[in-house]
Design a protein around this motif. Structure first.
Motif, PDB file in Angstrom:
ATOM      1  N   PRO A   1      19.490  -9.401  79.969  1.00  0.00           N
ATOM      2  CA  PRO A   1      20.662  -9.276  79.070  1.00  0.00           C
ATOM      3  C   PRO A   1      21.547  -8.076  79.348  1.00  0.00           C
ATOM      4  CG  PRO A   1      18.497  -9.493  77.893  1.00  0.00           C
ATOM      5  CD  PRO A   1      18.301  -9.358  79.510  1.00  0.00           C
ATOM      6  N   HIS A   2      21.296  -7.087  80.432  1.00  0.00           N
ATOM      7  CA  HIS A   2      21.973  -5.949  80.566  1.00  0.00           C
ATOM      8  C   HIS A   2      22.706  -6.050  81.974  1.00  0.00           C
ATOM      9  CE1 HIS A   2      19.179  -4.985  77.505  1.00  0.00           C
ATOM     10  NE2 HIS A   2      20.354  -4.494  77.120  1.00  0.00           N
ATOM     11  N   ILE A   3      21.792  -6.674  83.047  1.00  0.00           N
ATOM     12  CA  ILE A   3      22.451  -6.974  84.334  1.00  0.00           C
ATOM     13  C   ILE A   3      22.846  -8.218  84.750  1.00  0.00           C
ATOM     14  CG2 ILE A   3      21.881  -6.268  86.812  1.00  0.00           C
ATOM     15  CD1 ILE A   3      19.655  -4.281  85.689  1.00  0.00           C
ATOM     16  N   GLY A   4      23.948  -8.530  85.290  1.00  0.00           N
ATOM     17  CA  GLY A   4      24.257  -9.802  85.745  1.00  0.00           C
ATOM     18  C   GLY A   4      24.210 -10.406  86.998  1.00  0.00           C
ATOM     19  N   ALA A   5      23.530  -9.329  87.878  1.00  0.00           N
ATOM     20  CA  ALA A   5      23.487  -9.796  89.428  1.00  0.00           C
ATOM     21  C   ALA A   5      22.535 -10.927  89.444  1.00  0.00           C
ATOM     22  CB  ALA A   5      22.758  -8.442  89.949  1.00  0.00           C
ATOM     23  N   LYS A   6      22.852 -11.553  90.439  1.00  0.00           N
ATOM     24  CA  LYS A   6      22.113 -12.558  91.002  1.00  0.00           C
ATOM     25  C   LYS A   6      20.762 -12.438  91.665  1.00  0.00           C
ATOM     26  CE  LYS A   6      26.331 -15.525  91.333  1.00  0.00           C
ATOM     27  NZ  LYS A   6      27.091 -16.087  92.164  1.00  0.00           N
TER      28      LYS A   6
END
Length: 234
Positions: free
Chosen positions: A3-8
């Motif tokens: 929910p807070h980190i969009g890294a793959k």
């Protein structure tokens, strides 16, 4: 993604440096990392991954305060496999002999309350640094000739504190400096089997009321970043 980190998956390195300010994360990545790439910008909390002397490193903001740090540290460890987390940030000196621009390496961090207090209930858990990281950070600082202090700090929930009685009592017990995140970082890392350390630059002084001039901050904070990187990979 969380929910807070969009890294793959694979975007986050096993070693993460965590400044509070996302813009400082950007500055540190551009200054010290090779081929740094932005891997997160959800909610404006920037994260970058690159290499330092051939070692993969992520520099990711934590936000201000222990609740914010707790979210990012937990997700970085549980969801992205981070194993070493080093807070790089500013602190206010609480003792006369700790000077502006000095670096404080925190062995322990005291707090009135942390987000993890609910886990322990009546237990007063003692958050402490990973000794291996601490030892290497001290060696790195001494090798650079950087003035350092090693000992306990205080992680506060309140920036505009009005508890002079508490400040005086902490100083009496040798607490070096105050900041707002390390106690929870050390606790979260311990819970999930990761290593953690806080390397802090003194930017303000609670006794003398000095403050580091804006034009001098970059070089002073740069020393702190390099100490943290050397501690992680020495």
């Amino acid at each position: 993604m969380t929910p807070h980190i969009g890294a793959k998956p694979g975007d986050i390195a096993e070693t993460v440096l965590m400044p509070g300010d996302p813009r400082r994360a950007k500055w540190a990545a551009e200054t010290f990392l090779k081929d740094a790439v932005c891997v997160n910008e959800v909610r404006g909390m920037l994260g970058f991954t690159g290499t330092w002397k051939g070692n993969r490193v992520t520099i990711h903001g934590s936000g201000m305060g222990m609740p914010s740090l707790s979210i990012y540290a937990t997700e970085l460890i549980r969801e992205y496999g981070a194993k070493t987390l080093i807070r790089i940030g500013s602190a206010g000196a609480m003792l006369d002999h700790v000077k502006i621009r000095d670096v404080v390496i925190a062995m322990t961090s005291s707090a009135i309350s942390t987000p993890s207090r609910g886990f322990f209930k009546e237990m007063q858990f003692a958050p402490c640094a990973d000794y291996g990281l601490l030892e290497k950070a001290v060696a790195a600082a001494r090798g650079r000739g950087t003035p350092i202090h090693v000992g306990g700090i205080y992680s506060s929930d309140i920036f505009y504190d009005e508890r002079q009685d508490l400040t005086d009592m902490l100083a009496r017990h040798g607490v070096l400096a105050v900041e707002m995140e390390a106690a929870e970082l050390y606790t979260v890392a311990a819970r999930h089997g990761a290593r953690a350390l806080a390397v802090l630059t003194i930017s303000d002084h609670l006794v003398t009321h000095e403050a580091l001039p804006a034009e001098d901050r970059e070089k002073s904070f740069g020393d702190m970043v390099e100490i943290a990187l050397e501690a992680a990979f020495a």
